[in-house]
Design a protein around this motif. Structure first.
Motif, mmCIF file in Angstrom:
data_model
loop_
_atom_site.group_PDB
_atom_site.id
_atom_site.type_symbol
_atom_site.label_atom_id
_atom_site.label_comp_id
_atom_site.label_asym_id
_atom_site.label_seq_id
_atom_site.Cartn_x
_atom_site.Cartn_y
_atom_site.Cartn_z
ATOM 1 N N MET A 57 38.475 111.694 -17.657
ATOM 2 C CA MET A 57 37.194 112.321 -17.371
ATOM 3 C C MET A 57 36.224 112.060 -18.519
ATOM 4 O O MET A 57 35.608 112.963 -19.039
ATOM 5 N N LYS A 58 36.166 110.845 -18.907
ATOM 6 C CA LYS A 58 35.287 110.458 -19.994
ATOM 7 C C LYS A 58 33.836 110.565 -19.539
ATOM 8 O O LYS A 58 33.451 110.022 -18.523
ATOM 9 N N GLY A 59 33.054 111.283 -20.265
ATOM 10 C CA GLY A 59 31.646 111.387 -19.964
ATOM 11 C C GLY A 59 31.305 112.420 -18.892
ATOM 12 O O GLY A 59 30.156 112.555 -18.516
ATOM 13 N N ARG A 60 32.252 113.140 -18.375
ATOM 14 C CA ARG A 60 31.995 114.157 -17.341
ATOM 15 C C ARG A 60 32.239 115.540 -17.943
ATOM 16 O O ARG A 60 33.274 115.800 -18.545
ATOM 17 N N SER A 61 31.315 116.411 -17.645
ATOM 18 C CA SER A 61 31.508 117.768 -18.140
ATOM 19 C C SER A 61 32.249 118.585 -17.095
ATOM 20 O O SER A 61 32.351 118.213 -15.932
ATOM 21 N N VAL A 62 32.772 119.697 -17.528
ATOM 22 C CA VAL A 62 33.495 120.602 -16.632
ATOM 23 C C VAL A 62 32.560 121.107 -15.542
ATOM 24 O O VAL A 62 32.964 121.260 -14.379
ATOM 25 N N ALA A 63 31.315 121.316 -15.836
ATOM 26 C CA ALA A 63 30.348 121.813 -14.856
ATOM 27 C C ALA A 63 30.146 120.800 -13.734
ATOM 28 O O ALA A 63 30.054 121.177 -12.556
ATOM 29 N N GLU A 64 30.086 119.508 -14.055
ATOM 30 C CA GLU A 64 29.921 118.478 -13.038
ATOM 31 C C GLU A 64 31.131 118.409 -12.106
ATOM 32 O O GLU A 64 31.002 118.267 -10.897
ATOM 33 N N VAL A 65 32.314 118.521 -12.679
ATOM 34 C CA VAL A 65 33.536 118.473 -11.883
ATOM 35 C C VAL A 65 33.600 119.684 -10.959
ATOM 36 O O VAL A 65 33.929 119.574 -9.764
ATOM 37 N N LEU A 66 33.270 120.860 -11.457
ATOM 38 C CA LEU A 66 33.284 122.073 -10.636
ATOM 39 C C LEU A 66 32.229 122.017 -9.536
ATOM 40 O O LEU A 66 32.471 122.459 -8.398
ATOM 41 N N ALA A 67 31.068 121.453 -9.831
ATOM 42 C CA ALA A 67 30.021 121.316 -8.817
ATOM 43 C C ALA A 67 30.479 120.362 -7.710
ATOM 44 O O ALA A 67 30.292 120.629 -6.514
ATOM 45 N N GLY A 68 31.102 119.261 -8.076
ATOM 46 C CA GLY A 68 31.625 118.323 -7.074
ATOM 47 C C GLY A 68 32.714 118.958 -6.229
ATOM 48 O O GLY A 68 32.768 118.773 -4.998
ATOM 49 N N LEU A 69 33.594 119.729 -6.842
ATOM 50 C CA LEU A 69 34.652 120.426 -6.115
ATOM 51 C C LEU A 69 34.068 121.443 -5.139
ATOM 52 O O LEU A 69 34.517 121.557 -3.993
ATOM 53 N N ALA A 70 33.042 122.169 -5.574
ATOM 54 C CA ALA A 70 32.394 123.157 -4.700
ATOM 55 C C ALA A 70 31.755 122.473 -3.495
ATOM 56 O O ALA A 70 31.841 122.965 -2.359
ATOM 57 N N ILE A 71 31.144 121.313 -3.709
ATOM 58 C CA ILE A 71 30.520 120.576 -2.603
ATOM 59 C C ILE A 71 31.578 120.118 -1.608
ATOM 60 O O ILE A 71 31.398 120.212 -0.389
ATOM 61 N N LEU A 72 32.709 119.638 -2.094
ATOM 62 C CA LEU A 72 33.794 119.219 -1.203
ATOM 63 C C LEU A 72 34.349 120.397 -0.405
ATOM 64 O O LEU A 72 34.651 120.263 0.785
ATOM 65 N N ILE A 73 34.477 121.539 -1.010
ATOM 66 C CA ILE A 73 34.976 122.733 -0.302
ATOM 67 C C ILE A 73 33.987 123.158 0.780
ATOM 68 O O ILE A 73 34.377 123.462 1.920
ATOM 69 N N VAL A 74 32.703 123.159 0.479
ATOM 70 C CA VAL A 74 31.685 123.528 1.469
ATOM 71 C C VAL A 74 31.672 122.517 2.620
ATOM 72 O O VAL A 74 31.612 122.894 3.802
ATOM 73 N N ALA A 75 31.769 121.219 2.309
ATOM 74 C CA ALA A 75 31.798 120.196 3.366
ATOM 75 C C ALA A 75 33.025 120.370 4.250
ATOM 76 O O ALA A 75 32.953 120.254 5.479
ATOM 77 N N GLY A 76 34.171 120.669 3.655
ATOM 78 C CA GLY A 76 35.385 120.931 4.429
ATOM 79 C C GLY A 76 35.217 122.149 5.331
ATOM 80 O O GLY A 76 35.668 122.156 6.478
ATOM 81 N N GLY A 77 34.559 123.181 4.813
ATOM 82 C CA GLY A 77 34.295 124.376 5.626
ATOM 83 C C GLY A 77 33.419 124.055 6.827
ATOM 84 O O GLY A 77 33.668 124.536 7.939
ATOM 85 N N PHE A 78 32.390 123.235 6.616
ATOM 86 C CA PHE A 78 31.535 122.825 7.740
ATOM 87 C C PHE A 78 32.318 122.022 8.775
ATOM 88 O O PHE A 78 32.124 122.183 9.974
ATOM 89 N N LEU A 79 33.218 121.162 8.320
ATOM 90 C CA LEU A 79 34.025 120.368 9.234
ATOM 91 C C LEU A 79 34.920 121.266 10.086
ATOM 92 O O LEU A 79 34.989 121.108 11.309
#
Length: 176
Positions: free
Chosen positions: A1-23
Motif C-alpha cells: 500500500m505504498k502511497g495510499r493512506s488508510v482514509a483512501e482505503v477505507l473510502a474505497g471499501l465503503a464504496i464497494l459495500i454500498v455498491a454491493g448493497g445496491f446490487l
C-alpha cells in the motif's frame, strides 16, 4: 500500500459495500434471484408468437406472481415458440388451464397469465398447457386500424360522389 493512506482505503471499501448493497437491493426488488429456483413444477406451453417476452418474465394467476419463464426455444417441427415455465408447486392447477401472453400496459413489459380451468385432473411436473393465446402485436393492431380508417374514408368519398368517375348513364338507353 505504498502511497495510499488508510482514509483512501477505507473510502474505497465503503464504496464497494454500498455498491454491493445496491446490487442486492436491485436483485431482490426485481423479484428475480441469483440462485436457480428448484421449488415448484415445470410446465411447457406452445405459442405462435412470444413478442417481447424474455426468460425471467413473470407467470401470474389473477395478477399475482406465481412463477416465472425459465426458457424459450423454437420447436423445429412446428416452428412454434415453446416456453418452459416454473410455477409454485403448492398450487393445484387444472389440466384445462389456459396461458396467454399479456402486457402490463401500453408500454409495460409482458408476462404469461394463467387462467385456471374447471377440470378435475391437475397438471403435474413436466405437464403441458395446451390452450394458449399468443402475444398481440401493437404494431400490427395499429396498422390494421390505420388501413381500416383509410379504406372507410375512401368508401365515404366514393359514396358522396367525391370521386372523378363519370356519372352513370341513365337506365333504359338514350335520352329522349
Amino acid at each position: 500500500m505504498k502511497g495510499r493512506s488508510v482514509a483512501e482505503v477505507l473510502a474505497g471499501l465503503a464504496i464497494l459495500i454500498v455498491a454491493g448493497g445496491f446490487l442486492v437491493y436491485a436483485i431482490t426488488g426485481s423479484g428475480r434471484s441469483m440462485m436457480a429456483s428448484t421449488a415448484g413444477i415445470t410446465l411447457t406451453a406452445r405459442f405462435d408468437r412470444v413478442d417481447g417476452l424474455a426468460p425471467g418474465a413473470d407467470v401470474r394467476i389473477a395478477g399475482v406472481k406465481v412463477g416465472n419463464v425459465v426458457s424459450q426455444r423454437i420447436d423445429p417441427q412446428t416452428f412454434l415458440a415453446v416456453l418452459t415455465l416454473r410455477v409454485d408447486g403448492g398450487l393445484r392447477i387444472p389440466d384445462d388451464t389456459s396461458a396467454e401472453i399479456t402486457s402490463e400496459g401500453l408500454l409495460g413489459g409482458k408476462y404469461v397469465a394463467l387462467v385456471p380451468g374447471g377440470g378435475e385432473r391437475l397438471l403435474r411436473d413436466g405437464g403441458e398447457i395446451r390452450i394458449t393465446q399468443s402475444a398481440v402485436s401493437l404494431e400490427s393492431l395499429l396498422g390494421r386500424f390505420i388501413f381500416s380508417v383509410t379504406e372507410m374514408n375512401q368508401n365515404r368519398q366514393g359514396a358522396e360522389g367525391g370521386g372523378n368517375a363519370p356519372a352513370p348513364a341513365p337506365a333504359g338507353g338514350a335520352p329522349r
